[in-house]
Each structure stands twice: as structure tokens, then as C-alpha cells.
Design an enzyme around this catalytic site. Sequence first.
Site, short mmCIF file in Angstrom:
data_model
loop_
_atom_site.label_atom_id
_atom_site.label_comp_id
_atom_site.label_asym_id
_atom_site.label_seq_id
_atom_site.Cartn_x
_atom_site.Cartn_y
_atom_site.Cartn_z
N HIS A 472 -11.75 -2.64 -8.97
CA HIS A 472 -11.27 -5.02 -9.33
C HIS A 472 -9.92 -5.34 -10.10
O HIS A 472 -10.00 -6.07 -10.43
CB HIS A 472 -11.93 -5.27 -10.62
CG HIS A 472 -13.68 -4.61 -10.23
ND1 HIS A 472 -14.64 -4.71 -11.69
CD2 HIS A 472 -14.36 -4.49 -9.37
CE1 HIS A 472 -16.04 -4.69 -10.97
NE2 HIS A 472 -16.17 -4.22 -9.67
N PRO A 473 -8.79 -4.94 -9.53
CA PRO A 473 -7.97 -5.37 -8.73
C PRO A 473 -7.98 -6.82 -9.08
O PRO A 473 -7.77 -7.05 -8.16
CB PRO A 473 -7.02 -4.93 -8.48
CG PRO A 473 -7.48 -3.89 -7.15
CD PRO A 473 -8.67 -3.78 -7.54
#
Length: 549
Positions: A472-473
Amino acid sequence: MSFADSGFDYIVVGAGPAGCLLANRLSADPSCRVLLLEAGGRDNYPWIHIPVGYLHCIGNPRTDWCFKASAQAGLGGRELGYPRGRVLGGCSSINGMIYMRGQASDYDGWAAQGNQGWAWKDVLPLFKASERHFAGASEHHGGEGEWRVERQRYQWPILEAFRDAAEQCGIAKLDDFNTGDNQGSGYFQVNQRNGVRWNAAKAFLRPVMQRPNLTVLTGVQVDRLELEGGRASAVNGRWQNQPRRFSARREIILCAGAIGSPGILQRSGIGPRALLERLGIPVIHALEGVGGNLQDHLQLRLVYRIANARTLNQMAGSLWGKMGMGLRYLYDRSGPLAMAPSQLGAFVRSSPEQPSANLQYHVQPLSLERFGEPLHPFPAFTASVCNLRPLSRGRVDISSVDPGCAPVIDPNYLSDPADLKVAAQAIRLTRRIVQAPALAIFDPREYLPGAELNTEQQLYDAAARIGTTIFHPVGTCRMGSGSLDVVDSQLRVHGIDDLRVADASIMPEIVSGNTCSPTLMIGEKAAQLILQHSHSKRPQSTQHAIPTP
């Protein structure tokens, strides 16, 4: 065909969730010529579409950039794989298919930082606009959009028991995580259609591919943007092994994601001065925040051996089991092959001091040492828990002027002491749930990280040993008006005309949940902003022949 004077109105770079949606919305006006550029290939790999096929897509260069994060001091020096979609649909083609918006307070927090128009009341209609929920239109859901949301098609007794155990620990059962307050436990709703993955390419791109004013090119490696007189005027890259220049009359919108978008800006001379000078890139516009503020959800994967129940470990561990799963999927698109990677979820506070749920569980009827390795040969489940609001911040930077060189990705996990404290609290809470009466019949025994680890320092060390990305960057082109912000609340890059960023990189703070559908919402918001702007700035389009992709 020469692209030197092709004169597209809008160029969208990156065919991930936001890019596919933007290409759809912008090309709905037949007077606008829209070009969508994707570095990856078509989404015609069969394992993309079979839900369990994510195991064959992550780490596969056909569908994944196969990036690696740099050695993480907070994780004992480990280098993690860092999957990013390399195909039409982007990460929606390889992710866990979970439909999640986050919490209302996430977006109200963005607005409180000065980003007008991004509060929950503003973004909820955008979520609903693109959504086709299985229950139809309601106060919280849309029923006519393109983004399909369905119930899962297979359940496991061990997961229902975990949910009962969570309830015995004060975590209430919840039917819908997407009303603004997701505290509780329940089954994730998924982006599928009748047991088949529903990616952004199917939802937004494929239905409009025949529009004469929309051009979609795959295999385009974007190098840099061309800037003239303070505005972004063209995209330079390579297509079919030849250098190409794609010019834009109105706007260029970067949708290349939290890793790709800051890289394109930096190669274009827009970014931290010291980095650009070190790499010999002329500084066109010093914007120190480009690549900074990297945030990600670090998951702690606690594994429990069990008895008296079947899990995917046994079912997938034999030829007959695999044949049975395959036949069931062929028959009615259900069974384990229709599974999202995680079926059961829970959102809970790590301590009473937290204002809202700050932990998310992904509970799975399977276990393995790490992604890409075989399932364990014994029955087990995994309770993966992540800190939804980490305070640790990292960055991503290009390593070379060559766009083919992998970037330097440094999430800086567990660098903030508060994140270590939350990690220890998460492990203790998981143990309390697993020890609840509802799970006793399965005799769960902790395999990872190990029940003998109990002191605060031991739990810190355990988190460093088992922690891994949950993919989930966000945040590397942060939205705001401060000195380290990259775009304003209209998603316009500070100091550059006719250039926007519209993807997960603009999030000032990471959302409290999975990031795919919030990224779609950002694309919907960008389309709204761009089309509103076009009414006041609308040059005449010159029609040209559209090349066949």
C-alpha cells in the site's frame, strides 16, 4: 506515424486504477483526443483473472515490476519484495481485490490540512459514482457505476470461529466496512464479477476502447516530461524500441503510482535539487517533496497451527485437492480458486487511547513462510495485522537518468518508536483473540513469531523479523500547500502549468485500509477537476487519424 505533432488534448501516463478511469471520463467528450500510455502489457494473462492467481502474478515480470525495497534497518536489514502492477489495470490486476474506502476521519483529516474539497462528505459521492454494489444504490453505495463490488463466494469454518473469538474479545460483528466507520469484524467485499477478478481495465477501459478519440498504447516506457514556458507540453519515452514524443494541448496527468509518478517528475528535472544535481539532471523546478513522505502498511503475519479443520494448506497440498478445486471453479466459479487472498477482516484499536480503529486484520485459511514460497505442510491460518496509521516515513528516488533502472525504495519501516509500540500491542491483541473460547476446538498453537516471545523488546524484535509490506505505498507526491508538498488541492503540480498527478502518491496521510478504491476515487476527483477547468480553457481540437494500438 510521427508523434511529434499528434496534438492530443490530454495525455494520461499510467493505466492503473486512476489512469483507466481518467481515460474513460475524459474521452467521454468526443471533441477531446485522449492518449493513455502504459509501460506494461495487455491484461490477457489468464492468472490475472482467476482470483487465486495473484500468487502467480506477484513476482512475475509479466505482471509485476518486481521492485525491491532497500535493506530496512527496522526489519533487521531485510530487503523486501515490493510488487507493483506492470499491466493494464495496474495493481488492480494483481492485488487482493478488497473493496475498502478507509474511514471518514481520513478524508476529513486531509481537508483539515487545507485540502478543500477532500472531506468525507465531498469524496463519498465520488466513491458512489464509480461503484456498482451488489445490494444496489443506497445511502452509502452506488448501484450504476463500473466498479463491481460483490460478496465472496466461499467461506471457511476456521474464519467464522475467528470472528466469533473476536466478538468474545469485544470486537463487534459488522456487515459493511465502507460507511465511514469500519471498526468491527466481517467478511471483505471484493472487486469480482461472478468469481472472476474485476480490474480497472475491465471496468473503465475495455468498454470504451473503440472510441475514436481514445488511443491506448502499451509497452511505452516514459522517460521524462517536456516543459516549455513553465508548462508541461509533451511526454518523451520509447515505444516499439523507438524514441517517441507525445504532445498535449491541454494537460498531462501522471497516474503512474506512488513509485512511478515521482520518478517521472525527477527525471524531468522536477524534484529535490541535491538528488537531481547528483544524477546530472538539470534542475528545471526544485520541488523538495517529490519522492518523500512515503508511507506503507507493514503487516505482521502471525501463523497458528490448528487441528480439527481443513485449510488451504491441505487442499492445495495434493494433486487430488488441486483437481477438486479446479473442477469446482470450472463448474460455478466458486471454491478456493475464487478466493481473494484475505477473506475475513477486522478493524480495532490497539489501545483505548486511539481515537478510532488503527489496526486492520486480514485473516486467511492458509499459511506460508513468505509470498512466493509453498504453503506449509500442516493445517494453519494466518492472522495478518497492520498498523493503519504509521508514523514512520520513507522516500523513493530514481537511481539513474535511465528509466529502465530500478528506483531506490526506502519505506523506513518501524523507524518511529510509536510504530514499534503499536506492533507489540497488535501481537498481544492477536494472541488474546486466538485464546478466546470460540477457537478452542481447533487447538491453535502459535507457529510465528513464537509464543515464548513476551517481553516488549522480544515483541519489537519479532515485528522486525516477520513484518512485511501489504503493498500500500502512498504519499510520494503529497497534496497540500506546504514547502514539501507537490500538488495542490486541485492536483496541480506546484509551479508547473498543465500538469497534474492523480494516484495514490498524492495522499497526505495513508488511508485506514486498502488503497485501490481510494485511488480510483482520486481518479474520479481528478476527472471532475479537469473537466471543470476545461470549460474555462477550451482550445479548438484539430482532428487527426488515430493510430491502432
